[in-house]
Design a protein around this motif. Structure first.
Motif, PDB file in Angstrom:
ATOM      1  N   VAL A 188     -23.403 -40.068   2.039  1.00  0.00           N
ATOM      2  CA  VAL A 188     -22.132 -40.419   1.406  1.00  0.00           C
ATOM      3  C   VAL A 188     -22.309 -40.736  -0.077  1.00  0.00           C
ATOM      4  CG1 VAL A 188     -21.021 -41.220   3.530  1.00  0.00           C
ATOM      5  CG2 VAL A 188     -22.349 -42.837   2.151  1.00  0.00           C
ATOM      6  N   THR A 189     -23.507 -41.186  -0.467  1.00  0.00           N
ATOM      7  CA  THR A 189     -23.751 -41.447  -1.885  1.00  0.00           C
ATOM      8  C   THR A 189     -23.643 -40.159  -2.694  1.00  0.00           C
ATOM      9  OG1 THR A 189     -25.214 -43.287  -1.352  1.00  0.00           O
ATOM     10  CG2 THR A 189     -25.394 -42.373  -3.553  1.00  0.00           C
ATOM     11  N   LEU A 190     -24.078 -39.050  -2.088  1.00  0.00           N
ATOM     12  CA  LEU A 190     -24.003 -37.769  -2.777  1.00  0.00           C
ATOM     13  C   LEU A 190     -22.556 -37.323  -2.978  1.00  0.00           C
ATOM     14  CD1 LEU A 190     -26.901 -35.861  -0.964  1.00  0.00           C
ATOM     15  CD2 LEU A 190     -26.969 -37.051  -3.153  1.00  0.00           C
ATOM     16  N   TYR A 191     -21.644 -37.831  -2.146  1.00  0.00           N
ATOM     17  CA  TYR A 191     -20.232 -37.488  -2.312  1.00  0.00           C
ATOM     18  C   TYR A 191     -19.755 -37.850  -3.721  1.00  0.00           C
ATOM     19  CZ  TYR A 191     -19.892 -37.427   2.876  1.00  0.00           C
ATOM     20  OH  TYR A 191     -20.055 -37.183   4.215  1.00  0.00           O
ATOM     21  N   LEU A 192     -20.244 -38.970  -4.236  1.00  0.00           N
ATOM     22  CA  LEU A 192     -19.835 -39.422  -5.562  1.00  0.00           C
ATOM     23  C   LEU A 192     -20.076 -38.350  -6.615  1.00  0.00           C
ATOM     24  CD1 LEU A 192     -21.147 -43.094  -5.653  1.00  0.00           C
ATOM     25  CD2 LEU A 192     -18.805 -42.409  -6.097  1.00  0.00           C
ATOM     26  N   VAL A 193     -21.291 -37.816  -6.619  1.00  0.00           N
ATOM     27  CA  VAL A 193     -21.658 -36.813  -7.629  1.00  0.00           C
ATOM     28  C   VAL A 193     -20.944 -35.502  -7.376  1.00  0.00           C
ATOM     29  CG1 VAL A 193     -23.583 -35.551  -8.658  1.00  0.00           C
ATOM     30  CG2 VAL A 193     -23.902 -37.916  -7.931  1.00  0.00           C
ATOM     31  N   LEU A 194     -20.868 -35.087  -6.105  1.00  0.00           N
ATOM     32  CA  LEU A 194     -20.281 -33.792  -5.767  1.00  0.00           C
ATOM     33  C   LEU A 194     -18.777 -33.752  -6.016  1.00  0.00           C
ATOM     34  CD1 LEU A 194     -22.220 -33.032  -2.460  1.00  0.00           C
ATOM     35  CD2 LEU A 194     -22.626 -32.086  -4.732  1.00  0.00           C
ATOM     36  N   LEU A 195     -18.114 -34.882  -5.958  1.00  0.00           N
ATOM     37  CA  LEU A 195     -16.679 -34.925  -6.255  1.00  0.00           C
ATOM     38  C   LEU A 195     -16.420 -35.138  -7.745  1.00  0.00           C
ATOM     39  CD1 LEU A 195     -15.438 -37.096  -3.241  1.00  0.00           C
ATOM     40  CD2 LEU A 195     -14.899 -34.693  -3.647  1.00  0.00           C
ATOM     41  N   GLU A 196     -17.316 -35.846  -8.408  1.00  0.00           N
ATOM     42  CA  GLU A 196     -17.081 -36.212  -9.799  1.00  0.00           C
ATOM     43  C   GLU A 196     -17.290 -35.052 -10.765  1.00  0.00           C
ATOM     44  OE1 GLU A 196     -17.919 -40.227 -11.811  1.00  0.00           O
ATOM     45  OE2 GLU A 196     -19.750 -39.064 -12.096  1.00  0.00           O
ATOM     46  N   LEU A 197     -18.409 -34.362 -10.650  1.00  0.00           N
ATOM     47  CA  LEU A 197     -18.776 -33.360 -11.647  1.00  0.00           C
ATOM     48  C   LEU A 197     -17.811 -32.186 -11.726  1.00  0.00           C
ATOM     49  CD1 LEU A 197     -22.669 -33.331 -11.314  1.00  0.00           C
ATOM     50  CD2 LEU A 197     -21.232 -34.645 -12.856  1.00  0.00           C
ATOM     51  N   PRO A 198     -17.503 -31.489 -10.608  1.00  0.00           N
ATOM     52  CA  PRO A 198     -16.593 -30.333 -10.734  1.00  0.00           C
ATOM     53  C   PRO A 198     -15.203 -30.722 -11.198  1.00  0.00           C
ATOM     54  CG  PRO A 198     -17.022 -30.831  -8.412  1.00  0.00           C
ATOM     55  CD  PRO A 198     -17.973 -31.655  -9.222  1.00  0.00           C
ATOM     56  N   ALA A 199     -14.737 -31.911 -10.815  1.00  0.00           N
ATOM     57  CA  ALA A 199     -13.390 -32.337 -11.201  1.00  0.00           C
ATOM     58  C   ALA A 199     -13.281 -32.520 -12.712  1.00  0.00           C
ATOM     59  CB  ALA A 199     -13.034 -33.631 -10.478  1.00  0.00           C
ATOM     60  N   ILE A 200     -14.255 -33.168 -13.312  1.00  0.00           N
ATOM     61  CA  ILE A 200     -14.227 -33.387 -14.755  1.00  0.00           C
ATOM     62  C   ILE A 200     -14.271 -32.056 -15.491  1.00  0.00           C
ATOM     63  CG2 ILE A 200     -15.533 -34.310 -16.713  1.00  0.00           C
ATOM     64  CD1 ILE A 200     -16.346 -36.650 -14.920  1.00  0.00           C
ATOM     65  N   MET A 201     -15.158 -31.165 -15.057  1.00  0.00           N
ATOM     66  CA  MET A 201     -15.279 -29.881 -15.716  1.00  0.00           C
ATOM     67  C   MET A 201     -14.006 -29.055 -15.557  1.00  0.00           C
ATOM     68  SD  MET A 201     -18.138 -30.298 -17.056  1.00  0.00           S
ATOM     69  CE  MET A 201     -18.170 -28.702 -17.862  1.00  0.00           C
ATOM     70  N   LEU A 202     -13.395 -29.081 -14.372  1.00  0.00           N
ATOM     71  CA  LEU A 202     -12.174 -28.310 -14.136  1.00  0.00           C
ATOM     72  C   LEU A 202     -10.999 -28.842 -14.958  1.00  0.00           C
ATOM     73  CD1 LEU A 202     -12.225 -27.479 -10.324  1.00  0.00           C
ATOM     74  CD2 LEU A 202     -11.933 -25.855 -12.187  1.00  0.00           C
ATOM     75  N   GLY A 203     -10.899 -30.165 -15.081  1.00  0.00           N
ATOM     76  CA  GLY A 203      -9.835 -30.738 -15.897  1.00  0.00           C
ATOM     77  C   GLY A 203      -9.924 -30.243 -17.328  1.00  0.00           C
ATOM     78  N   ILE A 204     -11.140 -30.201 -17.855  1.00  0.00           N
ATOM     79  CA  ILE A 204     -11.343 -29.730 -19.226  1.00  0.00           C
ATOM     80  C   ILE A 204     -11.072 -28.229 -19.326  1.00  0.00           C
ATOM     81  CG2 ILE A 204     -13.091 -29.422 -21.031  1.00  0.00           C
ATOM     82  CD1 ILE A 204     -14.384 -32.039 -19.924  1.00  0.00           C
ATOM     83  N   LEU A 205     -11.508 -27.473 -18.330  1.00  0.00           N
ATOM     84  CA  LEU A 205     -11.279 -26.022 -18.328  1.00  0.00           C
ATOM     85  C   LEU A 205      -9.785 -25.690 -18.230  1.00  0.00           C
ATOM     86  CD1 LEU A 205     -14.209 -24.773 -16.069  1.00  0.00           C
ATOM     87  CD2 LEU A 205     -13.924 -24.373 -18.511  1.00  0.00           C
ATOM     88  N   LEU A 206      -9.026 -26.471 -17.447  1.00  0.00           N
ATOM     89  CA  LEU A 206      -7.585 -26.250 -17.341  1.00  0.00           C
ATOM     90  C   LEU A 206      -6.908 -26.453 -18.689  1.00  0.00           C
ATOM     91  CD1 LEU A 206      -6.846 -28.030 -13.936  1.00  0.00           C
ATOM     92  CD2 LEU A 206      -6.457 -25.602 -14.445  1.00  0.00           C
ATOM     93  N   TYR A 207      -7.346 -27.466 -19.417  1.00  0.00           N
ATOM     94  CA  TYR A 207      -6.782 -27.707 -20.739  1.00  0.00           C
ATOM     95  C   TYR A 207      -7.078 -26.535 -21.664  1.00  0.00           C
ATOM     96  CZ  TYR A 207      -6.139 -29.690 -25.380  1.00  0.00           C
ATOM     97  OH  TYR A 207      -5.752 -29.904 -26.676  1.00  0.00           O
ATOM     98  N   ARG A 208      -8.316 -26.053 -21.635  1.00  0.00           N
ATOM     99  CA  ARG A 208      -8.694 -24.942 -22.506  1.00  0.00           C
ATOM    100  C   ARG A 208      -7.980 -23.648 -22.108  1.00  0.00           C
ATOM    101  NH1 ARG A 208     -15.124 -25.397 -23.926  1.00  0.00           N
ATOM    102  NH2 ARG A 208     -15.038 -27.456 -24.893  1.00  0.00           N
ATOM    103  N   ARG A 209      -7.750 -23.489 -20.816  1.00  0.00           N
ATOM    104  CA  ARG A 209      -7.110 -22.262 -20.335  1.00  0.00           C
ATOM    105  C   ARG A 209      -5.670 -22.166 -20.821  1.00  0.00           C
ATOM    106  NH1 ARG A 209      -4.360 -18.767 -19.401  1.00  0.00           N
ATOM    107  NH2 ARG A 209      -4.207 -17.346 -17.615  1.00  0.00           N
ATOM    108  N   PHE A 210      -4.939 -23.273 -20.822  1.00  0.00           N
ATOM    109  CA  PHE A 210      -3.521 -23.242 -21.168  1.00  0.00           C
ATOM    110  C   PHE A 210      -3.220 -23.705 -22.584  1.00  0.00           C
ATOM    111  CE2 PHE A 210      -3.630 -23.609 -16.515  1.00  0.00           C
ATOM    112  CZ  PHE A 210      -2.841 -22.512 -16.188  1.00  0.00           C
ATOM    113  N   SER A 211      -4.241 -24.139 -23.304  1.00  0.00           N
ATOM    114  CA  SER A 211      -4.052 -24.576 -24.681  1.00  0.00           C
ATOM    115  C   SER A 211      -4.529 -23.491 -25.626  1.00  0.00           C
ATOM    116  CB  SER A 211      -4.821 -25.873 -24.949  1.00  0.00           C
ATOM    117  OG  SER A 211      -4.757 -26.201 -26.314  1.00  0.00           O
ATOM    118  N   ARG A 212      -3.823 -23.328 -26.718  1.00  0.00           N
ATOM    119  CA  ARG A 212      -4.206 -22.324 -27.719  1.00  0.00           C
ATOM    120  C   ARG A 212      -5.124 -22.906 -28.778  1.00  0.00           C
ATOM    121  NH1 ARG A 212       1.577 -19.183 -28.800  1.00  0.00           N
ATOM    122  NH2 ARG A 212       1.878 -18.449 -26.653  1.00  0.00           N
ATOM    123  N   GLU A 213      -5.324 -24.215 -28.690  1.00  0.00           N
ATOM    124  CA  GLU A 213      -6.179 -24.856 -29.690  1.00  0.00           C
ATOM    125  C   GLU A 213      -7.639 -24.635 -29.355  1.00  0.00           C
ATOM    126  OE1 GLU A 213      -5.220 -28.922 -30.130  1.00  0.00           O
ATOM    127  OE2 GLU A 213      -3.079 -28.579 -30.445  1.00  0.00           O
TER     128      GLU A 213
END
Length: 314
Positions: free
Chosen positions: A122-147
């Motif tokens: 269950v400790t590994l859940y922390l890392v496995l849930l945290e890393l992709p979510a942060i990266m995806l949030g940033i990628l979503l911003y870049r995908r829909f932003s023209r900046e």
């Protein structure tokens, strides 16, 4: 009665509401958070000692899938229903797709207090849930932003993978896994035996911070308030259903549900502030730390236990 560690959080909230001069020095808080992360990693690693198999890899793959799906679901919800800006929508997708180590610690203490079976992974859940979510949030911003952004993906991965929380969690898991509960007892027992005390002081500080954050609530935040209080219950169902599908024991299921219901207030703000400068980090902290975290600590975790018992009894 709530678990005793939860009452320390309540004490902190009350002290903050009445504007007491109670405070925990920043240096002491940093030490508490470091000890908490390391202890969680060690406990998980020792429980994993000698128990790696194919079923574990399938379980971790299922948890990783949640880390990918949740931010993709959160983003359109906050964009079109809560009506936030693109930057703030991507920010909340990263925060709510990611997880709270504090919520994890409370959920772990809850399962131990109720003698519920919990796997060391269950400790590994922390890392496995945290890393992709942060990266995806940033990628979503870049995908829909023209900046354009000056932050490279390599830099983002480096910053995300090398933050102190990830280093201590993963390092603690590896040390605990290599030495087990017996070979490293002379060192690890110092941390594991003090886990409840460390968590109590950590929650006292979180209560003070939550009370301070809540002071910035305004009537104009009504949609955000509804989201921050409704999202944990909805998101917990994703964790419970995945736990049911994977055949996890009760303790692991409750921890997974608590994590999917939680929102980051440590790792995500750091990464988002650097990669999405237009995002209002205060807004994300208001939702994650001011509303969602108290909800999970005071109401959510016992509720997810009841939902699991209902689901497992079907």
């Amino acid at each position: 009665m709530p678990d005793i560690v939860v009452m320390f959080f309540v004490l902190g909230v009350i002290a903050g509401v009445v504007r007491s001069d109670l405070s925990i020095p920043k240096a002491a808080y940093d030490i508490l958070s470091l000890l908490l992360m390391l202890t969680i990693g060690l406990k998980g690693g020792m429980a994993l000692h000698g128990s790696l198999d194919t079923a574990l890899l399938i379980e971790l793959a299922g948890v990783t899938l949640l880390g990918i799906l949740i931010p993709l679901i959160i983003f359109p919800v906050v964009r079109y229903l809560v009506r936030l800006t693109l930057a703030d929508s991507a920010s909340l997708a990263a925060h709510y797709g990611s997880v709270s180590a504090g919520t994890f610690a409370v959920a772990l203490a809850y399962t131990e207090a109720h003698s519920l079976m919990t796997g060391g992974q269950v400790t590994l859940y922390l890392v496995l849930l945290e890393l992709p979510a942060i990266m995806l949030g940033i990628l979503l911003y870049r995908r829909f932003s023209r900046e354009s952004s000056t932050t490279t993906m390599t830099g983002l991965w480096h910053e995300t993978l090398t933050n102190r929380g990830v280093i201590l969690l993963v390092g603690g898991v590896l040390i605990g896994w290599l030495y087990g509960p017996n070979a490293g007892e002379s060192v690890t027992s110092l941390y594991t035996n003090a886990f409840q005390g460390i968590l109590a002081l950590f929650l006292l500080e979180m209560g003070l911070v939550a009370a301070e954050t809540l002071r910035s609530l305004r009537w104009g935040h009504s949609r955000l308030i509804i989201f921050a209080l409704a999202a944990p219950v909805v998101l917990s169902c994703f964790g419970l259903l995945m736990a049911y599908w994977l055949g996890l024991p009760a303790g692991s299921a409750i921890i997974l549900a608590s994590l999917t219901a939680s929102a980051s207030y440590i790792a995500a703000p750091v990464a988002v502030r650097a990669a999405i400068p237009d995002a209002n980090i205060g807004l994300a902290m208001l939702a994650s730390l001011g509303l969602t975290f108290p909800f999970n600590v005071l109401i959510g975790i016992p509720l997810y236990h009841q939902l699991w018992e209902w689901l497992a009894g079907i």
